[in-house]
Each structure stands twice: as structure tokens, then as C-alpha cells.
Design an enzyme around this catalytic site. Sequence first.
Site, PDB file in Angstrom:
ATOM      1  N   CYS A 134       1.301  -1.288  -0.332  1.00  0.00           N
ATOM      2  CA  CYS A 134      -0.547  -0.240  -0.216  1.00  0.00           C
ATOM      3  C   CYS A 134       0.771   1.426   0.457  1.00  0.00           C
ATOM      4  O   CYS A 134       1.388   1.958   1.087  1.00  0.00           O
ATOM      5  CB  CYS A 134      -1.085  -0.194   1.338  1.00  0.00           C
ATOM      6  N   CYS A 137      -0.409   3.942   1.644  1.00  0.00           N
ATOM      7  CA  CYS A 137      -0.093   4.157   3.593  1.00  0.00           C
ATOM      8  C   CYS A 137       1.179   3.587   4.238  1.00  0.00           C
ATOM      9  O   CYS A 137       1.238   4.844   5.001  1.00  0.00           O
ATOM     10  CB  CYS A 137      -0.541   2.617   4.115  1.00  0.00           C
ATOM     11  N   ASP A 138       1.572   3.435   3.646  1.00  0.00           N
ATOM     12  CA  ASP A 138       3.275   3.764   3.234  1.00  0.00           C
ATOM     13  C   ASP A 138       4.703   4.472   2.780  1.00  0.00           C
ATOM     14  O   ASP A 138       5.927   4.475   3.086  1.00  0.00           O
ATOM     15  CB  ASP A 138       4.059   2.284   3.653  1.00  0.00           C
TER      16      ASP A 138
END
Length: 310
Positions: A134, A137-138
Site C-alpha cells: 500500500c 499507507c506507507d
Amino acid sequence: MEQVKVLIIGSGPGGFTAAIYTSRANLQPVLYEGIQPGGQLTTTTEIENFPGYPEGTNGTEMMADLKKQAQRFGADIRSGQITEVDLSKRPFRVVVDGTHEIEAQSLIVATGASAKYLGLPSETKYRGMGVSACATCDGFFYRKRDVAVVGGGDTACEEATYLATLCKKVYLIVRKPFLRASKAMQERVFNTPNIEVLFEHNTKEVLGDEDGVTGALLVHTSGAEKEIAIDGFFLAIGHHPNTEVFKGQLELNPEGYIVVEPGTSKTSVEGVFAAGDVKDPHYRQAITAAGSGCIAALDCERWLMANSIK
């Protein structure tokens, strides 16, 4: 046979949020955590974009917080995996771990989706230590660093261009001699100067040390090998919704995601609701999953009231 008014299947942000809302509504929900208690977020190291955590948190801690909050209001949270369902009549028949049978007046399905990985041992070793599925997300953790994205479709191109706004350099590793993405996405990739597309390459190994990912060993279709130095390795080769047990029971789209009535959590079977990534192939964020868990709980509560089920 055990009788349950609201049965929640799955324990990610969607499932736990549904449990919070239904337990506060005094619906005595029972939640089964499934094969991965806490869902995909438990494989994430640090989370900085979920509201309410100004200093950030990690996925395991956040799921523990949501679980405690649901239990505080009386949700019955159990370990176990749903192995069989019969949605042909109400109450619905559900089997847990192949042995325990339950009759449920309503269901909230929040079984999530699993990211597809290459299957490399080193990939598993460094998951959460530089290996991620992701970018949204990261990606923030890799600002001004070099990363790689695996994949050649729209998702891979989108993640690569997103990471290019944060990172120093982005390698796009594509096993074919062309991109499968739409023409617009391809043009975006080729017009981004810090993206280097490596056509006809496969990842042989993710390289790293005790601190995490340090590189990747690639092999060209010709057999030639090369190493690239990277700090982050992102998979963008698709997700697999965890809907196997519902095949033939609920309407699924061609990719296997649960189809819901637009603007609601209502599935093709009255009394069955869906929340989180199991019905969302687009956003796949903790906050959107939590929001859909709220929607599913409210839809479920209103349906129970409308049908005078106490």
C-alpha cells in the site's frame, strides 16, 4: 443451536467499527475474528493517517484499541473462522471452524481483501520492514529515498506516480515488455522524470539486513541479473477479496468483491450487509473501512427494527 441477532464476520477496522455501533445499539453482536485477527493492518508497522492518533500508532495497537472499545460496549468477540454459510433462508446458518453451528438473524461481512504477493521467502521476511502492498499507507516513510513498485497495470502506475511525488527515485518493475495500464496512466508514468521502468524484469529476491530492505535482485527475461538499491519495495499486483465462502450465496463482481446497493451496505441477500475492503476494490484504507463499518451497523439496525426482529 446457538442463536445470534447480529453476527459480524471479520475483525479489521470495518468489523470492529460495526461491533462498536451494534453493541451500543444493544444488539448483542457476536464477532468472529477470522484467520487474521485485526486484518491487514496488523502487518503494517506505523500508521500516521488515521484520525485520533496525532503521534501515529501501529496496526496491531490500533486494532487492539478498536477491539477493546467494542468489548467495552458488550460485543462478544471470539477467535474462529467461518467455514460454511447458508444464506438461502433466515435465520442464516453459519458454521465456525467446521464444527460449531450458529443461526444468525443478520450478518455483517467484513472479511477484507488480501494483497497478492510474489511468494518469495525474502518478501515475507521483510514484510512491514520495507515490503508493503500500500503506497498510500506507507509511501510517506520513504520521502527522498529510492523505492520500487512491482506491477504493470493501472494500480502499479498510479502507485508509482504517487510515490514519485515523495521519493527520490521510483523503479517500476514490469515482467512484460509493455504496460497493461490505460494510455493516460502510461503517459503519466513516462512523463515523470524520476520513474524508471524496467521492462521484462522479475524480482528474484528482496535484499535486506536487520534494519529492513536495502535492495532487490532482478532477473531479465534474457537471464541477466541486476541489483537495484532501494529502501522500499511495493507490491501492486492486485488484491484478492476474502469471499470464497460466499460464492454462490451473495452477488460478487468479476473480481470477487461483494456487490452492494450504491450508497448502502446492503448486499444481494436481505439481512446481509458488507463493510470494508471485501466490497471496496478502490480505496482500501483503514478510515474508509471504518466508515463503511458504521454504515453497515446502521443499515443492519434499521433493517432489524423494520422487520420487528428483537
